[in-house]
Design a protein around this motif. Structure first.
Motif, PDB file in Angstrom:
ATOM      1  N   LYS A 147       0.833  -1.204   0.000  1.00  0.00           N
ATOM      2  CA  LYS A 147       0.000   0.000   0.000  1.00  0.00           C
ATOM      3  C   LYS A 147       0.866   1.251   0.000  1.00  0.00           C
ATOM      4  O   LYS A 147       0.589   2.228  -0.711  1.00  0.00           O
ATOM      5  N   ARG A 148       1.938   1.195   0.772  1.00  0.00           N
ATOM      6  CA  ARG A 148       2.848   2.346   0.851  1.00  0.00           C
ATOM      7  C   ARG A 148       3.602   2.530  -0.464  1.00  0.00           C
ATOM      8  O   ARG A 148       3.814   3.653  -0.926  1.00  0.00           O
ATOM      9  N   LEU A 149       4.011   1.424  -1.067  1.00  0.00           N
ATOM     10  CA  LEU A 149       4.707   1.495  -2.352  1.00  0.00           C
ATOM     11  C   LEU A 149       3.796   2.041  -3.448  1.00  0.00           C
ATOM     12  O   LEU A 149       4.226   2.819  -4.304  1.00  0.00           O
ATOM     13  N   LEU A 150       2.539   1.630  -3.417  1.00  0.00           N
ATOM     14  CA  LEU A 150       1.580   2.126  -4.400  1.00  0.00           C
ATOM     15  C   LEU A 150       1.342   3.618  -4.232  1.00  0.00           C
ATOM     16  O   LEU A 150       0.960   4.307  -5.180  1.00  0.00           O
ATOM     17  N   GLY A 151       1.567   4.124  -3.007  1.00  0.00           N
ATOM     18  CA  GLY A 151       1.436   5.556  -2.766  1.00  0.00           C
ATOM     19  C   GLY A 151       2.402   6.364  -3.621  1.00  0.00           C
ATOM     20  O   GLY A 151       2.086   7.471  -4.073  1.00  0.00           O
ATOM     21  N   TYR A 152       3.601   5.811  -3.869  1.00  0.00           N
ATOM     22  CA  TYR A 152       4.575   6.497  -4.724  1.00  0.00           C
ATOM     23  C   TYR A 152       4.144   6.465  -6.190  1.00  0.00           C
ATOM     24  O   TYR A 152       4.566   7.313  -6.979  1.00  0.00           O
ATOM     25  N   ALA A 153       3.331   5.466  -6.535  1.00  0.00           N
ATOM     26  CA  ALA A 153       2.856   5.364  -7.920  1.00  0.00           C
ATOM     27  C   ALA A 153       1.626   6.232  -8.170  1.00  0.00           C
ATOM     28  O   ALA A 153       1.268   6.481  -9.328  1.00  0.00           O
ATOM     29  N   LYS A 154       0.977   6.700  -7.108  1.00  0.00           N
ATOM     30  CA  LYS A 154      -0.272   7.461  -7.237  1.00  0.00           C
ATOM     31  C   LYS A 154      -0.164   8.674  -8.163  1.00  0.00           C
ATOM     32  O   LYS A 154      -1.051   8.903  -8.987  1.00  0.00           O
ATOM     33  N   PRO A 155       0.920   9.482  -8.071  1.00  0.00           N
ATOM     34  CA  PRO A 155       1.005  10.645  -8.978  1.00  0.00           C
ATOM     35  C   PRO A 155       1.051  10.268 -10.453  1.00  0.00           C
ATOM     36  O   PRO A 155       0.793  11.107 -11.313  1.00  0.00           O
ATOM     37  N   TYR A 156       1.378   9.016 -10.732  1.00  0.00           N
ATOM     38  CA  TYR A 156       1.507   8.572 -12.126  1.00  0.00           C
ATOM     39  C   TYR A 156       0.393   7.601 -12.505  1.00  0.00           C
ATOM     40  O   TYR A 156       0.563   6.784 -13.410  1.00  0.00           O
ATOM     41  N   TRP A 157      -0.746   7.706 -11.821  1.00  0.00           N
ATOM     42  CA  TRP A 157      -1.804   6.713 -12.033  1.00  0.00           C
ATOM     43  C   TRP A 157      -2.345   6.752 -13.465  1.00  0.00           C
ATOM     44  O   TRP A 157      -2.751   5.719 -14.014  1.00  0.00           O
ATOM     45  N   LYS A 158      -2.349   7.924 -14.083  1.00  0.00           N
ATOM     46  CA  LYS A 158      -2.849   8.014 -15.461  1.00  0.00           C
ATOM     47  C   LYS A 158      -1.946   7.243 -16.417  1.00  0.00           C
ATOM     48  O   LYS A 158      -2.433   6.512 -17.296  1.00  0.00           O
TER      49      LYS A 158
ATOM     50  N   ASN B 280      12.087   9.450  -7.500  1.00  0.00           N
ATOM     51  CA  ASN B 280      11.490  10.133  -6.347  1.00  0.00           C
ATOM     52  C   ASN B 280      11.838   9.438  -5.034  1.00  0.00           C
ATOM     53  O   ASN B 280      12.148  10.095  -4.033  1.00  0.00           O
ATOM     54  N   ILE B 281      11.783   8.099  -5.030  1.00  0.00           N
ATOM     55  CA  ILE B 281      12.120   7.349  -3.810  1.00  0.00           C
ATOM     56  C   ILE B 281      13.582   7.564  -3.451  1.00  0.00           C
ATOM     57  O   ILE B 281      13.924   7.818  -2.286  1.00  0.00           O
TER      58      ILE B 281
ATOM     59  N   GLU C  33      14.065  11.113  -2.153  1.00  0.00           N
ATOM     60  CA  GLU C  33      13.508  11.253  -0.807  1.00  0.00           C
ATOM     61  C   GLU C  33      14.389  10.559   0.223  1.00  0.00           C
ATOM     62  O   GLU C  33      14.639  11.094   1.314  1.00  0.00           O
ATOM     63  N   LEU C  34      14.882   9.370  -0.147  1.00  0.00           N
ATOM     64  CA  LEU C  34      15.732   8.607   0.775  1.00  0.00           C
ATOM     65  C   LEU C  34      17.037   9.347   1.051  1.00  0.00           C
ATOM     66  O   LEU C  34      17.464   9.464   2.204  1.00  0.00           O
ATOM     67  N   PHE C  35      17.668   9.857  -0.012  1.00  0.00           N
ATOM     68  CA  PHE C  35      18.933  10.568   0.168  1.00  0.00           C
ATOM     69  C   PHE C  35      18.745  11.834   0.999  1.00  0.00           C
ATOM     70  O   PHE C  35      19.526  12.120   1.915  1.00  0.00           O
ATOM     71  N   ASN C  36      17.706  12.601   0.682  1.00  0.00           N
ATOM     72  CA  ASN C  36      17.437  13.830   1.435  1.00  0.00           C
ATOM     73  C   ASN C  36      17.131  13.528   2.902  1.00  0.00           C
ATOM     74  O   ASN C  36      17.525  14.276   3.801  1.00  0.00           O
ATOM     75  N   HIS C  37      16.418  12.420   3.132  1.00  0.00           N
ATOM     76  CA  HIS C  37      16.093  12.036   4.507  1.00  0.00           C
ATOM     77  C   HIS C  37      17.368  11.651   5.262  1.00  0.00           C
ATOM     78  O   HIS C  37      17.540  12.038   6.425  1.00  0.00           O
ATOM     79  N   ILE C  38      18.249  10.887   4.594  1.00  0.00           N
ATOM     80  CA  ILE C  38      19.507  10.484   5.231  1.00  0.00           C
ATOM     81  C   ILE C  38      20.327  11.721   5.599  1.00  0.00           C
ATOM     82  O   ILE C  38      20.920  11.802   6.682  1.00  0.00           O
ATOM     83  N   GLN C  39      20.328  12.718   4.689  1.00  0.00           N
ATOM     84  CA  GLN C  39      21.068  13.954   4.971  1.00  0.00           C
ATOM     85  C   GLN C  39      20.518  14.690   6.185  1.00  0.00           C
ATOM     86  O   GLN C  39      21.259  15.367   6.901  1.00  0.00           O
ATOM     87  N   SER C  40      19.212  14.554   6.406  1.00  0.00           N
ATOM     88  CA  SER C  40      18.587  15.312   7.489  1.00  0.00           C
ATOM     89  C   SER C  40      18.721  14.628   8.851  1.00  0.00           C
ATOM     90  O   SER C  40      18.432  15.241   9.879  1.00  0.00           O
ATOM     91  N   LEU C  41      19.161  13.366   8.862  1.00  0.00           N
ATOM     92  CA  LEU C  41      19.274  12.636  10.123  1.00  0.00           C
ATOM     93  C   LEU C  41      20.462  13.146  10.939  1.00  0.00           C
ATOM     94  O   LEU C  41      21.433  13.681  10.403  1.00  0.00           O
TER      95      LEU C  41
ATOM     96  N   SER D 133      11.941  -2.837   0.224  1.00  0.00           N
ATOM     97  CA  SER D 133      11.056  -1.751   0.654  1.00  0.00           C
ATOM     98  C   SER D 133      11.032  -1.644   2.181  1.00  0.00           C
ATOM     99  O   SER D 133      10.989  -0.544   2.732  1.00  0.00           O
ATOM    100  N   GLU D 134      11.095  -2.798   2.847  1.00  0.00           N
ATOM    101  CA  GLU D 134      11.104  -2.791   4.310  1.00  0.00           C
ATOM    102  C   GLU D 134      12.354  -2.084   4.832  1.00  0.00           C
ATOM    103  O   GLU D 134      12.286  -1.290   5.782  1.00  0.00           O
ATOM    104  N   ARG D 135      13.492  -2.358   4.189  1.00  0.00           N
ATOM    105  CA  ARG D 135      14.745  -1.721   4.615  1.00  0.00           C
ATOM    106  C   ARG D 135      14.727  -0.229   4.302  1.00  0.00           C
ATOM    107  O   ARG D 135      15.214   0.578   5.098  1.00  0.00           O
ATOM    108  N   ILE D 136      14.176   0.141   3.156  1.00  0.00           N
ATOM    109  CA  ILE D 136      14.108   1.560   2.774  1.00  0.00           C
ATOM    110  C   ILE D 136      13.192   2.323   3.727  1.00  0.00           C
ATOM    111  O   ILE D 136      13.543   3.397   4.230  1.00  0.00           O
ATOM    112  N   PHE D 137      12.020   1.760   4.001  1.00  0.00           N
ATOM    113  CA  PHE D 137      11.070   2.441   4.889  1.00  0.00           C
ATOM    114  C   PHE D 137      11.571   2.477   6.326  1.00  0.00           C
ATOM    115  O   PHE D 137      11.203   3.365   7.095  1.00  0.00           O
ATOM    116  N   ASP D 138      12.412   1.508   6.675  1.00  0.00           N
ATOM    117  CA  ASP D 138      13.010   1.525   8.016  1.00  0.00           C
ATOM    118  C   ASP D 138      13.861   2.783   8.197  1.00  0.00           C
ATOM    119  O   ASP D 138      13.869   3.386   9.275  1.00  0.00           O
ATOM    120  N   ILE D 139      14.550   3.183   7.126  1.00  0.00           N
ATOM    121  CA  ILE D 139      15.343   4.423   7.185  1.00  0.00           C
ATOM    122  C   ILE D 139      14.431   5.642   7.120  1.00  0.00           C
ATOM    123  O   ILE D 139      14.582   6.599   7.882  1.00  0.00           O
TER     124      ILE D 139
END
Length: 666
Positions: free
Chosen positions: A20-31, A181-182, A185-193, A397-403
């Motif tokens: 469900k969370r992974l599909l959230g990243y696909a939502k902007p490209y649903w068309k 995008n993932i 987002e992951l890189f920017n999040h790592i920078q902010s930690l 995805s579990e490892r990515i979302f863990d970060i």
């Protein structure tokens, strides 16, 4: 294998929450994904249409001469082929009920010759011979039908190509955008930690998250997610068509499904375990490579190449053996499925062939069943093999979302106080700090640094000197007490604004791959080339830069490996001065410098510290003798405080350090 290693490589084959969370990243490209799915449905329909066109070509046109024909009076108004005083009309083309009493004829071939005979006989003796021209007149409709089917085939092939191209392009474009995008987002999040996060997580593992794990997700979006629908649609379509055409043959074909499920279950059980071990061993190889390449200088100095080579060879062989097992299992899967498929085709030929010979079904019907059965096994094979891809994607995805879910931030206040014109007064009030729970590194620290003063910290390794620097720049947050800049608690300031006003020069200078100029300005476009040259001259870096072939455009290798320690240090001074900080922190900045370079650096330091609040950490006491105040730390506590002469007069810890360093007797 440790539990951490196990969890690091193995996840659920399917996790609804993660999906469900992974599909959230696909939502902007649903068309785009919806269009891709529509194209996929069209492609599936066209692929299912091909065998049906072949059936029509075989049964209606290629074997058209075997079709029964009514023989009627030549004067009949019904359209047909005129021959030998009669008119011949295909039974399937006639809707006239009065023709049902007319004799039925067919065409037989014998020794390359064709004969018109009664439909219920195979005897050509009473048949009428047909020359080539008359035979072709009877087959004229069949020839035009074959031409028409061929045209349909070309149209289907053309549109299949167009739709496939569009679907693959759309799907991969969308997948790459989602992964972009993932990854961002992951890189920017790592920078902010906070820095504490990096203390607990190996760099190699984080790099793997941003690269390998995101790429694994790309496989899921482009290969598993959408193509899963194609495989399912193909299976459903084939089953419906086969059941509609001949449900008995269809059920006969589907009787092999239990055998396929048994093979798939056995395969999944064995490949899951081998896959788990394989990923763990690959992780160990990556870890070993990272460690050994980083420490290659030490390995070569101590002549440990053979030992390290043996250790790597052992890891490599273990991975090879596991990979061979994985290949063996895959090598058994395909032949097993192929054997079941061949058994199904043989069964169809046995029972279907008998029906063809008894005229219960036509040959084209048998052919289309064989074709559909072959297509039926394709998606089954794909679904079986996609199990690992889906499992790997879930684990990644579990490892990515863990970060991404890690919230070890240095919190920035919503409405920070402004530092209009920083003066540089620093106060520590009853500061307690620990990196881990209550294992205190600093204990009840109190001191004040006035604007423009130069303060030095001395003490043994682990006394807490570097921790104080980390706290001033707010790389870590304290557990007790207050740290004030110009009378304002640093937690009430914007942390980015705070860090802009603090320049830090470390003992181990970090340089980025790029040019000399890039490493001075650090991508700040507001710093001009002339300003870069000015600060380089000011801190005595100009001479060595001018001697380089490319001067300020000279490439800098990773971590500045082609430059000496002194040159890297001078570049760090130039970088710091270019940003004009109000507070300057020097962490062992002259500890590994030769005497000649030290003179240049000392001159640069005096220029840097002018009109700035300066904090220095040094083991070489000669570099801090002129400090306004020297703070001596031991086991996280302030032991002594005063200038050089005052501390020597006390004959305390500073006195002992000075005596040990200079071997002087007082």
């Amino acid at each position: 294998m440790s539990r951490d290693e196990y969890n690091d490589v193995l996840g659920k084959a399917y996790d609804a929450k993660l999906m469900k969370r992974l599909l959230g990243y696909a939502k902007p490209y649903w068309k785009l994904l919806l269009l891709s799915l529509v194209l996929l449905i069209l492609i599936t329909g066209l692929e299912l249409l091909n065998p049906y066109l072949l059936k029509i070509a075989i049964d209606d046109y290629i074997n058209g001469n075997k079709k029964p024909m009514y023989e009627v009076d030549i004067n009949s108004d019904i359209e047909g082929v005129e021959f030998n005083g009669f008119k011949y009309i295909r039974k399937e083309d006639s809707t006239e009920s009065q023709l049902s009493n007319s004799p039925l004829k067919k065409i037989l071939k014998n020794n390359g010759n064709y004969y018109l005979v009664d439909y219920d006989t195979e005897n050509i003796d009473k048949g009428i011979p047909l020359d080539k021209d008359n035979y072709l007149r009877f087959r004229e409709k069949d020839l035009s039908g074959i031409n028409r089917i061929s045209l349909y085939f070309l149209i289907v092939i053309f549109f299949t190509f167009i739709f496939n191209y569009g679907q693959i392009y759309l799907l991969n474009y969308t997948g790459q955008r989602i992964i972009f995008n993932i990854r961002e987002e992951l890189f920017n999040h790592i920078q902010s930690l906070s820095v504490s996060f990096f203390d607990k997580n190996p760099i190699g593992r984080l790099v793997t998250r941003v690269t390998n794990d995101t790429e694994t997700l790309n496989e899921m979006y482009t290969s598993v997610l959408i193509n899963l629908f194609k495989d399912i649609l193909m299976l459903i379509g084939i089953m419906i068509i086969m059941l509609k055409m001949d449900y008995k043959l269809a059920l006969l074909s589907f009787s092999l499904l239990p055998a396929i499920f048994i093979v798939a279950i056995i395969f999944r059980k064995h490949i899951r375990e081998v896959y788990r071990i394989s990923r763990a061993q690959l992780a160990k190889i990556n870890s070993s490579l990272n460690e050994n390449i980083t420490g290659m200088k030490i390995i070569q100095i101590f002549n440990k190449e053979k030992k390290i080579s043996k250790e790597f060879d052992k890891l490599n062989k273990n991975y090879l053996n596991t990979s061979v097992k994985e290949v063996t299992i895959y090598a058994m899967l395909r032949p097993a499925i192929e054997m079941i498929k061949s058994l199904g085709i043989a069964t169809l030929i046995y029972f279907g062939g008998g029906k063809v010979l008894s005229n219960t079904i036509e040959f084209g019907m048998l052919y289309i069943f064989i074709d559909y059965l072959q297509k039926f096994f394709g998606p089954i094979m794909e679904l079986t093999e996609k199990y690992n891809e889906l499992q790997s994607a879930m684990a990644s995805s579990e490892r990515i979302f863990d970060i991404l879910d890690n919230d070890s931030f240095i919190e920035n206040i919503q409405t920070p106080k402004k530092l209009h014109k920083i003066r540089g007064k620093i106060e520590f009030k009853n500061v307690w700090f620990a990196y881990d729970k209550e294992d205190w590194v600093l204990k009840d620290i109190n001191f004040t640094i006035n604007p423009g003063d130069t303060i030095a910290f001395v003490g043994a390794t682990g006394a807490g000197k570097s921790s104080i620097i980390n706290l001033i720049t707010r790389l870590y947050d304290i557990q007790k007490g207050e740290i004030l800049i110009d009378g304002i608690n640093i937690k009430e300031l914007d942390k980015y604004e705070l860090r802009k006003n603090i320049g830090v020069v470390l003992q181990d200078v970090f340089l980025f791959a790029g040019t000399i100029e890039d490493n001075i300005r650090l991508s700040n476009k507001n710093i001009t080339r002339s300003e870069v040259e000015d600060v380089a001259k000011y801190v005595n870096a100009y001479n060595f830069i001018d001697s380089l072939p490319g001067k300020y455009d000279e490439p800098v290798m990773e971590r500045g490996s082609t430059l000496s320690s002194g040159e890297r240090q001078l570049l760090a001074f130039a970088r710091t001065l270019a940003y004009d900080p109000k507070i300057l922190i020097l962490d062992e900045a002259t500890s590994n410098i030769d005497t000649e370079t030290e003179l240049l650096i000392q001159d640069a330091l005096e220029k840097l510290m002018k009109n700035r609040t300066s904090i220095a950490i040094a083991h070489r006491l000669s570099t801090i003798q002129h400090a306004d105040n020297i703070i001596v730390l031991s086991n996280g506590k302030i032991i002594e405080m005063g200038n050089h002469q005052e501390l020597l007069a006390k004959e305390g810890m500073y006195y002992d350090l000075y005596k040990l360093q200079y071997n002087e007797v007082f």
